[in-house]
Design an enzyme around this catalytic site. Structure first.
Site, short mmCIF file in Angstrom:
data_model
loop_
_atom_site.label_atom_id
_atom_site.label_comp_id
_atom_site.label_asym_id
_atom_site.label_seq_id
_atom_site.Cartn_x
_atom_site.Cartn_y
_atom_site.Cartn_z
N CYS A 169 58.71 -45.06 21.98
CA CYS A 169 59.40 -44.72 21.13
C CYS A 169 58.86 -43.12 20.15
O CYS A 169 56.80 -43.05 21.45
CB CYS A 169 58.58 -45.37 20.31
SG CYS A 169 58.47 -45.41 18.29
N GLU A 170 59.51 -42.51 20.36
CA GLU A 170 58.53 -41.16 20.10
C GLU A 170 57.66 -40.91 18.62
O GLU A 170 57.34 -40.26 18.59
CB GLU A 170 59.56 -40.27 19.19
CG GLU A 170 61.09 -40.18 18.87
CD GLU A 170 61.17 -38.84 18.21
OE1 GLU A 170 62.40 -38.66 17.09
OE2 GLU A 170 62.57 -38.75 19.29
N HIS A 171 57.71 -42.36 17.75
CA HIS A 171 57.07 -42.31 16.38
C HIS A 171 55.33 -42.50 17.12
O HIS A 171 54.74 -41.81 16.06
CB HIS A 171 57.86 -43.38 15.66
CG HIS A 171 59.32 -42.68 15.48
ND1 HIS A 171 60.30 -43.98 14.97
CD2 HIS A 171 59.47 -42.21 14.37
CE1 HIS A 171 61.07 -42.90 14.92
NE2 HIS A 171 60.50 -41.77 14.78
N HIS A 172 55.58 -44.12 17.97
CA HIS A 172 54.15 -44.11 17.58
C HIS A 172 53.32 -43.55 19.83
O HIS A 172 52.30 -44.49 19.68
CB HIS A 172 54.01 -45.68 17.39
CG HIS A 172 54.84 -45.78 15.87
ND1 HIS A 172 55.76 -46.28 15.65
CD2 HIS A 172 53.91 -45.54 14.75
CE1 HIS A 172 55.69 -46.35 14.02
NE2 HIS A 172 54.29 -45.89 14.11
N GLN B 218 65.73 -45.89 19.98
CA GLN B 218 67.06 -46.30 20.92
C GLN B 218 68.36 -46.26 20.18
O GLN B 218 69.17 -46.03 20.87
CB GLN B 218 66.60 -47.91 20.34
CG GLN B 218 67.91 -48.83 21.04
CD GLN B 218 67.29 -50.21 20.55
OE1 GLN B 218 66.59 -51.24 20.80
NE2 GLN B 218 68.53 -51.39 20.49
N HIS C 103 60.44 -53.67 20.60
CA HIS C 103 59.41 -52.61 20.26
C HIS C 103 58.51 -52.94 19.98
O HIS C 103 58.01 -52.89 19.12
CB HIS C 103 60.26 -52.19 18.93
CG HIS C 103 61.82 -52.01 18.92
ND1 HIS C 103 61.91 -49.60 19.69
CD2 HIS C 103 63.01 -51.54 19.84
CE1 HIS C 103 63.18 -49.61 19.76
NE2 HIS C 103 63.80 -51.07 19.85
N CYS D 297 56.18 -50.77 18.93
CA CYS D 297 55.59 -50.05 18.28
C CYS D 297 55.63 -51.36 15.82
O CYS D 297 54.99 -51.54 15.63
CB CYS D 297 56.12 -49.46 17.16
SG CYS D 297 58.06 -49.08 17.35
#
Length: 195
Positions: free
Chosen positions: A87-90, A128, A156, A158
């Site tokens: 995941c590019e956010h976390h 995703q 996920h 996250c």
């Protein structure tokens, strides 16, 4: 001869990322000189390069390497393709299955190339929704079939181990092009993958 695993890493990137991980571990309050952590920064640097190797691979080239003229024009499905991404956010993993179908239009593609496309796009920092669209568009634009369908189901980390902490949640995304935009074709695909 015993099994020998070979992985190649850019030494300069490995050294740079290793030092950054070492500093992160120190900043978190750990002793980077402790036995269990001595090699962790280097392992993490290599792991991150492995998990993002998709940036250095060309999915179009992969598909074109195994395209064959063929008159077959019914649905081709490869389902339950394992996928692992970050995941590019976390920078936490998400993982699950991709289901891909296409209806040929004069060309088929080697079946192993569809999972390879999933791997190439998964081995990047992702969300995703974009992953689904990238796989869909790559197959559609390269193979030029009558239609393409992609469904991804993923869990996920996250959402599971931080934040809302919902361990049993699964995210489903889908995309359809061409003949799969017709409800009867789409429904046939969804039925064949068990959805």
């Amino acid at each position: 001869m015993p099994y020998k695993k070979f992985e190649e890493y850019n030494i300069q990137i490995t050294d740079d990322v290793r030092e950054r991980y070492k500093n992160i571990i120190k900043d978190l309050g750990e002793d980077t000189e402790r036995d269990g952590l001595l090699k962790t920064p280097e392992r993490a640097a290599k792991a991150m390069q492995f998990l993002t190797q998709g940036y250095h691979q060309d999915p179009i080239k992969v598909l074109k390497s195994a395209m064959f003229k063929e008159s077959y024009n019914e649905m081709v499905i490869v389902k339950d393709i394992e996928l692992y991404s970050l995941c590019e956010h976390h920078l936490l993993p998400f993982f699950g299955k991709a289901h891909i179908a296409y209806i040929p239009n004069g060309h088929i593609v080697g079946l192993s190339k569809l999972p390879r496309i999933v791997d190439i796009f998964s081995r990047r920092l992702q969300v995703q929704e974009r992953l689904t669209e990238q796989i869909l568009d790559c197959i559609n634009d390269t193979l030029k079939p009558q239609g393409v369908a992609v469904v991804i189901e993923a869990s996920h980390m996250c959402m599971m181990m931080r934040g809302v902490q919902k361990q049993n949640s699964i995210t489903t995304t889908s995309g359809f092009r061409g003949q799969f935009e017709k409800i009867e074709t789409r429904n046939e695909f969804l039925k064949l993958i068990g959805k």
